[in-house]
Design a protein around this motif. Sequence first.
Motif, PDB file in Angstrom:
ATOM      1  N   UNK A 138       4.807  17.332  -1.086  1.00 59.17           N
ATOM      2  CA  UNK A 138       4.635  16.552   0.137  1.00 59.17           C
ATOM      3  C   UNK A 138       3.425  17.064   0.940  1.00 59.17           C
ATOM      4  N   UNK A 139       3.320  18.406   1.046  1.00 61.46           N
ATOM      5  CA  UNK A 139       2.186  19.002   1.754  1.00 61.46           C
ATOM      6  C   UNK A 139       0.873  18.701   1.027  1.00 61.46           C
ATOM      7  N   UNK A 140       0.932  18.798  -0.310  1.00 65.70           N
ATOM      8  CA  UNK A 140      -0.261  18.545  -1.113  1.00 65.70           C
ATOM      9  C   UNK A 140      -0.771  17.123  -0.924  1.00 65.70           C
ATOM     10  N   UNK A 141       0.142  16.145  -0.816  1.00 68.76           N
ATOM     11  CA  UNK A 141      -0.259  14.743  -0.686  1.00 68.76           C
ATOM     12  C   UNK A 141      -1.127  14.508   0.545  1.00 68.76           C
ATOM     13  N   UNK A 142      -0.944  15.364   1.556  1.00 68.64           N
ATOM     14  CA  UNK A 142      -1.744  15.222   2.771  1.00 68.64           C
ATOM     15  C   UNK A 142      -3.214  15.533   2.529  1.00 68.64           C
ATOM     16  N   UNK A 145      -4.339  12.049   1.578  1.00 72.03           N
ATOM     17  CA  UNK A 145      -4.276  11.047   2.651  1.00 72.03           C
ATOM     18  C   UNK A 145      -5.064  11.466   3.887  1.00 72.03           C
ATOM     19  N   UNK A 146      -5.303  12.801   4.033  1.00 73.76           N
ATOM     20  CA  UNK A 146      -5.986  13.291   5.228  1.00 73.76           C
ATOM     21  C   UNK A 146      -5.091  13.299   6.456  1.00 73.76           C
ATOM     22  N   UNK A 147      -3.811  13.063   6.258  1.00 70.26           N
ATOM     23  CA  UNK A 147      -2.861  13.004   7.370  1.00 70.26           C
ATOM     24  C   UNK A 147      -2.705  14.374   8.038  1.00 70.26           C
ATOM     25  N   UNK A 148      -2.781  14.384   9.370  1.00 71.88           N
ATOM     26  CA  UNK A 148      -2.599  15.610  10.157  1.00 71.88           C
ATOM     27  C   UNK A 148      -1.695  15.296  11.348  1.00 71.88           C
ATOM     28  N   UNK A 157      -7.521  19.948  18.129  1.00 81.02           N
ATOM     29  CA  UNK A 157      -7.210  20.331  16.754  1.00 81.02           C
ATOM     30  C   UNK A 157      -5.927  19.660  16.273  1.00 81.02           C
ATOM     31  N   UNK A 158      -5.924  19.279  14.987  1.00 79.85           N
ATOM     32  CA  UNK A 158      -4.741  18.693  14.366  1.00 79.85           C
ATOM     33  C   UNK A 158      -4.565  19.304  12.981  1.00 79.85           C
TER      34      UNK A 158
END
Length: 425
Positions: A138-142, A145-148, A157-158
């Motif tokens: 799940x963390x890797x998928x970010x 996606x660039x999701x923060x 900062x995010x």
Amino acid sequence: MMTNTVVKPFQQDICNASFSSKGNFKCHVVTQTVEKRIQCNLCDAAFSKKDDLTHHVLTHTGEKPFQCDLCDAAFSLKRSLNHHVVTHTGEKPFQCNLCNAAFSEKRNLNRHMMTHTGEKPFPCDLCDASFSQKSDLKRHMMTHTGEKPFQCDLCNAAFSLKRSLRDHVMAHTGEKPFQCDLCYAAFSIKSRFKYHMMVHTGEKPFQCDLCDAAFSQKSHLKDHMMIHTGEKPFQCDLCDAAFPLKRTLRDHVMTHTGEKPFQCDLCDASFSIKKSLKDHVKSHTGDKPFQCDLCNSAFPRKGALTQHMMTHTGEKPFQCDLCNAAFSQKIHLKSHLMIHTGEKPFQCDLCNSAFSRKISLTWHMMTHTGEKPFQCNLCNAAFSRKFFLKRHMVTHTGEKPFQCNLCNAAFSQKFVLKRHMVTHT
């Protein structure tokens, strides 16, 4: 230790996950097939059990009814409190039967066992990466996606991980709860504290298979391997430069933008890299922890000591391809090559002078400003360069360090010795 070639006969039809044990396979199938009919009113999450929904809602309300009796920690779930209490008792009842590792929770033991089997049942659909835990996937998928989703309330900062935000907030508060017992160092993040302790123990558990290099951190070994492969995946958008590390590219980009966000609190100097600021601060404190074993010289940086040692060994590993010149430092070779190319990228804004080195332009500018920051403490003489002050000090001390090897003559300056050597020829 087994690797990822371990047999995994239990394959899930719904997704690509595979398992070496039937028990893990059955647990995974349940998570895929159980109907989730109970919907959270505050987000899209759905659950098969009412208790799970009740626990989930606490993540929205922030309610933490389960308080630890031994510290200020509080938790939304009772089982989380039970897991936490074990950190006070030090109890680790779950023992690995393949090594000496022991754990306070069974799930940590299960996770650890995958390091022996090499099992990684959670593959990424977008690249070749696979993971032993669903949370890691799940963390890797970010990264794709660039999701923060975790935003700092004190700045812009995010972060993709909650713990990264927690670590970042300490940069604002200055909190450093992890104190070294062997020196004055303190850290805001436990992992950095653990790496620091290896400085004292000398432990370097991550060994390169292609050379003798060893490292205290796995990430450093990964970075090192690119020296062997020559891989440079991080390309500058503004020039042809490419780098093996993302942080090196980030530092490089600042040479285009001129950005210097790291400001010295003791003078007007500013730097594009935090490490350069740390090195600079030592010029104010006088701290020189790196001592030469062959002479009395000491240096604020390990790299400076390494370069100094070459004056003893005579080592000059950086060879010019166009002539016989060789240098102890890569930057000196780079400057030398401009003699061949005639390139002088550093232009004076006040006259037509141009220079191949930035430091040469800095020295030149002092001829316009009249600045002479290096003051003799024995007379009124002042100089624009430290080298000139050092040469001047010899007139006070009478020191003559440059000795002729053909006679007893000695001189205070090297160029005078060179002139003297002509009298022998």
